[in-house]
Design an enzyme around this catalytic site. Sequence first.
Site, PDB file in Angstrom:
ATOM      1  N   GLN A 126       0.847  -1.198   0.000  1.00 25.68           N
ATOM      2  CA  GLN A 126       0.000   0.000   0.000  1.00 25.68           C
ATOM      3  C   GLN A 126       0.872   1.234   0.000  1.00 25.68           C
ATOM      4  O   GLN A 126       1.657   1.451   0.922  1.00 25.68           O
ATOM      5  CB  GLN A 126      -0.908  -0.011   1.235  1.00 25.68           C
ATOM      6  CG  GLN A 126      -1.849   1.183   1.337  1.00 25.68           C
ATOM      7  CD  GLN A 126      -2.598   1.179   2.657  1.00 25.68           C
ATOM      8  OE1 GLN A 126      -2.001   1.213   3.717  1.00 25.68           O
ATOM      9  NE2 GLN A 126      -3.915   1.134   2.585  1.00 25.68           N
ATOM     10  N   GLY A 127       0.767   2.065  -1.022  1.00 27.84           N
ATOM     11  CA  GLY A 127       1.543   3.293  -1.126  1.00 27.84           C
ATOM     12  C   GLY A 127       0.699   4.505  -0.804  1.00 27.84           C
ATOM     13  O   GLY A 127       0.224   5.192  -1.732  1.00 27.84           O
ATOM     14  N   SER A 129       1.092   6.634   2.770  1.00 26.52           N
ATOM     15  CA  SER A 129       1.815   7.624   3.573  1.00 26.52           C
ATOM     16  C   SER A 129       3.081   8.116   2.872  1.00 26.52           C
ATOM     17  O   SER A 129       3.735   7.369   2.147  1.00 26.52           O
ATOM     18  CB  SER A 129       2.188   7.025   4.930  1.00 26.52           C
ATOM     19  OG  SER A 129       1.037   6.768   5.695  1.00 26.52           O
ATOM     20  N   SER A 161       4.293  -1.190   4.611  1.00 25.32           N
ATOM     21  CA  SER A 161       4.349  -2.515   5.231  1.00 25.32           C
ATOM     22  C   SER A 161       4.565  -3.601   4.183  1.00 25.32           C
ATOM     23  O   SER A 161       3.858  -3.655   3.170  1.00 25.32           O
ATOM     24  CB  SER A 161       3.058  -2.795   5.996  1.00 25.32           C
ATOM     25  OG  SER A 161       2.877  -1.855   7.035  1.00 25.32           O
ATOM     26  N   GLU A 244     -10.001  -1.317   5.823  1.00 24.76           N
ATOM     27  CA  GLU A 244      -8.764  -1.486   6.586  1.00 24.76           C
ATOM     28  C   GLU A 244      -9.019  -1.348   8.073  1.00 24.76           C
ATOM     29  O   GLU A 244      -8.502  -2.128   8.881  1.00 24.76           O
ATOM     30  CB  GLU A 244      -7.736  -0.455   6.126  1.00 24.76           C
ATOM     31  CG  GLU A 244      -6.433  -0.512   6.921  1.00 24.76           C
ATOM     32  CD  GLU A 244      -5.405   0.500   6.444  1.00 24.76           C
ATOM     33  OE1 GLU A 244      -4.357   0.592   7.106  1.00 24.76           O
ATOM     34  OE2 GLU A 244      -5.647   1.181   5.438  1.00 24.76           O
ATOM     35  N   ASN A 389      -4.985   7.512  15.782  1.00 28.74           N
ATOM     36  CA  ASN A 389      -6.175   7.504  16.622  1.00 28.74           C
ATOM     37  C   ASN A 389      -6.680   8.907  16.900  1.00 28.74           C
ATOM     38  O   ASN A 389      -7.874   9.118  17.146  1.00 28.74           O
ATOM     39  CB  ASN A 389      -5.882   6.755  17.921  1.00 28.74           C
ATOM     40  CG  ASN A 389      -5.844   5.252  17.699  1.00 28.74           C
ATOM     41  OD1 ASN A 389      -5.794   4.778  16.554  1.00 28.74           O
ATOM     42  ND2 ASN A 389      -5.876   4.489  18.776  1.00 28.74           N
ATOM     43  N   GLU A 390      -5.784   9.889  16.870  1.00 32.86           N
ATOM     44  CA  GLU A 390      -6.239  11.276  17.015  1.00 32.86           C
ATOM     45  C   GLU A 390      -7.135  11.674  15.840  1.00 32.86           C
ATOM     46  O   GLU A 390      -8.185  12.322  16.028  1.00 32.86           O
ATOM     47  CB  GLU A 390      -5.028  12.214  17.102  1.00 32.86           C
ATOM     48  CG  GLU A 390      -4.226  12.102  18.389  1.00 32.86           C
ATOM     49  CD  GLU A 390      -3.283  10.901  18.403  1.00 32.86           C
ATOM     50  OE1 GLU A 390      -2.675  10.632  19.447  1.00 32.86           O
ATOM     51  OE2 GLU A 390      -3.153  10.232  17.364  1.00 32.86           O
TER      52      GLU A 390
END
Length: 402
Positions: A126-127, A129, A161, A244, A389-390
């Site tokens: 997965q590209g 970030s 990842s 996800e 999570n923020e």
Amino acid sequence: MNLDLSPDDERFRQEVRRYFETEYPQGILAKVRNGQRLTKADLRASEQALSARGWLAPGWPEAYGGPGWSVTQRFIFDEELERVGAPNVSPMGLLYVAPVIMAFGTQAQKDRWLPDILASRVFWAQGYSEPEAGSDLASLRTAAALEGDHYVVNGEKTWTSLGHHAEWIFCLVRTQTTERKQEGITFLCIDMATPGVQVTPIISIDGGHSLNRVSFQDVRVPVENRIGEEGRGWTYARHLLSHERTSYAHVAAKRRQMESLKAASAAAPWGDLLRGDLLESHGGLRRRFAEVEIGLTALEMTTYRALAPLSSGQAPGDEASILKIHATETAQAITELFVGLAGEYATPFFADRHRDDWRAGLEDIPAFAAPGVADYFATRAQTIYGGTNEIQRNIIARQLGL
């Protein structure tokens, strides 16, 4: 909510349990029990064993090769897979990009990519970030300029990842600069063997290699590798992220960790330092264990609610943000218990656990200590990736009108 299983579902559970106990590759389970890291060959062998049984993609529609299970059966399967300690599937292909291809891809793209994903012949990465666009994904700067029938891609993705395992990567790239950041983003699928693609390892604090930087220098990508319309990649990304964020729960795996924690507490060779079962004798640790168990039960109920829309063919809703927060914070709390239990034995850290004899010379150290501490370090990232999570709390606040 009726949580009782029907007789058919109970029979299904027994069928799945027998498979994992008798037919699934037992060598992979042994490596997991020994605290060893799994190689790409191990992951592929695991997935291909499930694929041969027709069980690799429980969530896929039957029209694309899925087993046609109900939501309850899929939940049972996940529970049994995690109960026995089998590795979860690599999600980037099966859980993330495949639903996007099914929903927005052309028939040619479905025919080209889905069979290889279903047979675990091809791994995906997965590209999303980037160095300056992680939580604020819409600020991404990897650019793709259209030249004839190819896009020319330049930029860098990070925290990718299993990028070192992948044959393909799906990327969000900027094809147009607009006032609204979410516009002008396009969804491209890129062959990792294309000239100009470079993978650089990122060794994480747990000593492992699962993360990477992936750079693109004048990488030529055929237009037919674009999913959907140019400039609508953000729409497709939101569809993917909802899937996800519901994949983090892993309730059965967390319960297995809690059982392992109890067994380690009772059986670890504490020597002269401590005697007996720490969870019985240490009030603070016992209280924290109970708190985490209660949180885990709440997570299970939240998972049922988040997955309920799937039974009527809908995508997961914004409830996925609640699930992502609770699941990742529970994962961290469990690994903190392992560190608390290890005590002074948490101090040594052993990064290389590939070999069968990795504990040679370390017999006095409880077997759970090094893997437990490694898991503690690894789970620090869970509240960051997939949308911090923020950010998830902001999403929830907007839904509440705050």
